[in-house]
Design a protein around this motif. Structure first.
Motif, PDB file in Angstrom:
ATOM      1  N   GLU A  43     -11.574  -5.704  12.179  1.00  7.50           N
ATOM      2  CA  GLU A  43     -10.877  -4.418  12.224  1.00  7.50           C
ATOM      3  C   GLU A  43     -10.127  -4.148  10.926  1.00  7.50           C
ATOM      4  N   PHE A  44      -9.647  -5.208  10.286  1.00 12.14           N
ATOM      5  CA  PHE A  44      -9.025  -4.998   8.988  1.00 12.14           C
ATOM      6  C   PHE A  44     -10.066  -4.656   7.941  1.00 12.14           C
ATOM      7  N   ALA A  45     -11.127  -5.459   7.889  1.00 14.68           N
ATOM      8  CA  ALA A  45     -12.088  -5.353   6.791  1.00 14.68           C
ATOM      9  C   ALA A  45     -12.868  -4.049   6.812  1.00 14.68           C
ATOM     10  N   LYS A  46     -13.250  -3.572   7.988  1.00 14.02           N
ATOM     11  CA  LYS A  46     -14.076  -2.366   8.044  1.00 14.02           C
ATOM     12  C   LYS A  46     -13.341  -1.171   7.455  1.00 14.02           C
ATOM     13  N   ALA A  47     -12.120  -0.910   7.939  1.00 10.35           N
ATOM     14  CA  ALA A  47     -11.361   0.233   7.431  1.00 10.35           C
ATOM     15  C   ALA A  47     -11.001   0.040   5.966  1.00 10.35           C
ATOM     16  N   ASP A  48     -10.637  -1.188   5.586  1.00  3.12           N
ATOM     17  CA  ASP A  48     -10.260  -1.453   4.197  1.00  3.12           C
ATOM     18  C   ASP A  48     -11.422  -1.185   3.255  1.00  3.12           C
ATOM     19  N   GLU A  49     -12.607  -1.595   3.640  1.00  2.00           N
ATOM     20  CA  GLU A  49     -13.783  -1.389   2.798  1.00  2.00           C
ATOM     21  C   GLU A  49     -14.080   0.092   2.607  1.00  2.00           C
ATOM     22  N   VAL A  50     -13.986   0.867   3.683  1.00  2.00           N
ATOM     23  CA  VAL A  50     -14.271   2.303   3.588  1.00  2.00           C
ATOM     24  C   VAL A  50     -13.227   3.000   2.729  1.00  2.00           C
ATOM     25  N   LEU A  51     -11.957   2.677   2.939  1.00  2.00           N
ATOM     26  CA  LEU A  51     -10.897   3.331   2.174  1.00  2.00           C
ATOM     27  C   LEU A  51     -10.983   2.981   0.691  1.00  2.00           C
ATOM     28  N   ARG A  52     -11.371   1.752   0.390  1.00  2.00           N
ATOM     29  CA  ARG A  52     -11.573   1.394  -1.014  1.00  2.00           C
ATOM     30  C   ARG A  52     -12.736   2.173  -1.616  1.00  2.00           C
ATOM     31  N   ASN A 145      -9.428  13.931  16.757  1.00  2.00           N
ATOM     32  CA  ASN A 145      -9.370  15.382  16.585  1.00  2.00           C
ATOM     33  C   ASN A 145     -10.476  15.830  15.633  1.00  2.00           C
ATOM     34  N   ALA A 146     -10.689  17.123  15.571  1.00  2.00           N
ATOM     35  CA  ALA A 146     -11.827  17.670  14.822  1.00  2.00           C
ATOM     36  C   ALA A 146     -11.534  17.889  13.347  1.00  2.00           C
ATOM     37  N   TYR A 147     -10.367  17.401  12.851  1.00  2.00           N
ATOM     38  CA  TYR A 147      -9.955  17.761  11.496  1.00  2.00           C
ATOM     39  C   TYR A 147      -9.829  16.582  10.531  1.00  2.00           C
ATOM     40  N   SER A 148      -9.772  15.359  11.029  1.00  2.00           N
ATOM     41  CA  SER A 148      -9.789  14.226  10.106  1.00  2.00           C
ATOM     42  C   SER A 148     -11.180  14.154   9.467  1.00  2.00           C
ATOM     43  N   THR A 149     -11.234  13.654   8.241  1.00  2.00           N
ATOM     44  CA  THR A 149     -12.519  13.516   7.563  1.00  2.00           C
ATOM     45  C   THR A 149     -13.405  12.561   8.368  1.00  2.00           C
ATOM     46  N   PRO A 150     -14.592  12.971   8.774  1.00  2.00           N
ATOM     47  CA  PRO A 150     -15.423  12.113   9.633  1.00  2.00           C
ATOM     48  C   PRO A 150     -15.601  10.696   9.101  1.00  2.00           C
ATOM     49  N   GLU A 151     -15.851  10.568   7.793  1.00  2.00           N
ATOM     50  CA  GLU A 151     -16.064   9.244   7.199  1.00  2.00           C
ATOM     51  C   GLU A 151     -14.787   8.418   7.122  1.00  2.00           C
ATOM     52  N   LEU A 152     -13.625   9.057   7.356  1.00  2.00           N
ATOM     53  CA  LEU A 152     -12.340   8.361   7.329  1.00  2.00           C
ATOM     54  C   LEU A 152     -11.690   8.369   8.707  1.00  2.00           C
ATOM     55  N   THR A 153     -12.511   8.477   9.728  1.00  2.00           N
ATOM     56  CA  THR A 153     -12.053   8.459  11.117  1.00  2.00           C
ATOM     57  C   THR A 153     -12.417   7.105  11.720  1.00  2.00           C
ATOM     58  N   PHE A 154     -11.389   6.318  12.062  1.00  2.00           N
ATOM     59  CA  PHE A 154     -11.589   4.941  12.492  1.00  2.00           C
ATOM     60  C   PHE A 154     -11.172   4.765  13.946  1.00  2.00           C
ATOM     61  N   LEU A 155     -11.641   3.673  14.559  1.00  2.00           N
ATOM     62  CA  LEU A 155     -11.262   3.335  15.925  1.00  2.00           C
ATOM     63  C   LEU A 155     -10.875   1.862  15.976  1.00  2.00           C
ATOM     64  N   PHE A 156      -9.680   1.601  16.521  1.00  2.00           N
ATOM     65  CA  PHE A 156      -9.161   0.241  16.620  1.00  2.00           C
ATOM     66  C   PHE A 156      -8.974  -0.155  18.080  1.00  2.00           C
ATOM     67  N   HIS A 157      -9.132  -1.440  18.339  1.00  2.00           N
ATOM     68  CA  HIS A 157      -8.761  -1.992  19.640  1.00  2.00           C
ATOM     69  C   HIS A 157      -7.325  -2.511  19.602  1.00  2.00           C
ATOM     70  N   TYR A 158      -6.943  -3.122  18.476  1.00  2.00           N
ATOM     71  CA  TYR A 158      -5.634  -3.775  18.373  1.00  2.00           C
ATOM     72  C   TYR A 158      -4.595  -2.850  17.745  1.00  2.00           C
ATOM     73  N   PHE A 159      -3.509  -2.616  18.485  1.00  2.00           N
ATOM     74  CA  PHE A 159      -2.413  -1.828  17.935  1.00  2.00           C
ATOM     75  C   PHE A 159      -1.887  -2.461  16.652  1.00  2.00           C
ATOM     76  N   ALA A 160      -1.796  -3.792  16.626  1.00  2.00           N
ATOM     77  CA  ALA A 160      -1.228  -4.473  15.465  1.00  2.00           C
ATOM     78  C   ALA A 160      -2.016  -4.180  14.200  1.00  2.00           C
ATOM     79  N   MET A 161      -3.348  -4.193  14.290  1.00  2.00           N
ATOM     80  CA  MET A 161      -4.150  -3.937  13.102  1.00  2.00           C
ATOM     81  C   MET A 161      -4.104  -2.464  12.715  1.00  2.00           C
TER      82      MET A 161
END
Length: 266
Positions: A43-52, A145-161
């Motif tokens: 969950e850390f690596a996926k979002a981090d890679e896309v944002l980079r 929601n329909a307004y975040s950039t689709p490629e920057l729209t993430f889904l997490f299971h863990y609140f902490a991450m």
């Protein structure tokens, strides 16, 4: 003709065994308790890679109620409109568009859901700028929601991450009226600031009347639960324009810093 059916093969039990599955394709294994740490890492690596890849160096995080709506009762419509206006202002002035070095700064980031989150993402979209939605799996499923950039729209299971991703790039935090979730996220960041576990980022609470009605900050101070300096960790603003001004007064840099600037640690 040779019979190749599975029933005629002597190793059919071995081939069907869970232990014979490739680990990466074994969902029972990957979703088991022993792999919780690996799931955290994923969950850390996926979002981090896309944002980079999108060269997002820093964000402005906007929190607020998912129950607020445009045209809603009381001050709901005002809060929605101001969150949308803030998303637009921050995107236009903060560096969310690519500069000469290709990096993006002060990109709007929200929890990705409806209400205030939708409004802030929508304001960014109004300008053509990207914005981020960090969604979370909930018992009553939240859809992005329909307004975040689709490629920057993430889904997490863990609140902490999810919280870590919200905090680790934050150049500023703007908190609109909200309930338990908003209070949780707000105090998380205030605690990180109070304990010097996070950089000195400006924090603005929108609608002083609302916040003073739900949190008796003076009582906390009088009881000795916080110190006078702790009340300086945040400021109040009444609308989108004054919220932006408060951030700039507290050191937010509207123009992107050099690419060589050291990233924040959290």
């Amino acid at each position: 003709m040779t019979d190749t059916s599975s029933t005629s093969r002597p190793n059919v039990a071995q081939l069907a065994s869970h232990s014979y599955r490739l680990a990466v394709r074994d969902s029972d294994f990957l979703l088991g308790p022993s792999m919780r740490g690996v799931r955290f890492l994923l969950e850390f690596a996926k979002a981090d890679e896309v944002l980079r890849a999108w060269q997002v160096r820093s964000t402005i995080v906007v929190f607020g109620s998912a129950r607020v709506s445009q045209g809603g009762p009381g001050r709901h419509s005002f809060w929605y409109d101001q969150a949308r206006a803030f998303g637009r202002i921050a995107s236009e002035r903060g560096g969310a568009f690519r500069d000469g070095e290709g990096v993006r700064d002060n990109v709007i980031a929200t929890g990705g859901g409806p209400g205030i989150m939708e409004a802030a993402n929508r304001g960014a979209q109004d300008t053509g700028a990207p914005s981020i939605g960090f969604n979370i799996v909930l018992p009553h499923e939240q859809e992005p929601n329909a307004y975040s950039t689709p490629e920057l729209t993430f889904l997490f299971h863990y609140f902490a991450m999810r919280k870590m991703h919200l905090a680790m790039r934050a150049n500023a935090l703007v908190v609109f009226p909200g309930g338990f979730g908003t209070l949780d996220e707000m105090f998380e960041l205030l605690t990180l600031r109070q304990t010097n576990k996070a950089p000195e980022v400006p924090i603005v609470l929108v609608d002083e009347g609302y916040w003073r009605s739900v949190i008796n900050l003076d009582a906390l101070l009088e009881a000795g639960m916080i110190g006078p300096a702790d009340l300086g960790l945040f400021r109040f603003a009444e609308d989108a324009e004054t919220a932006w001004a408060c951030l700039v007064e507290q050191g937010l840099e509207p123009v992107s810093a050099p690419l060589s600037a050291k990233p924040k640690e959290i």
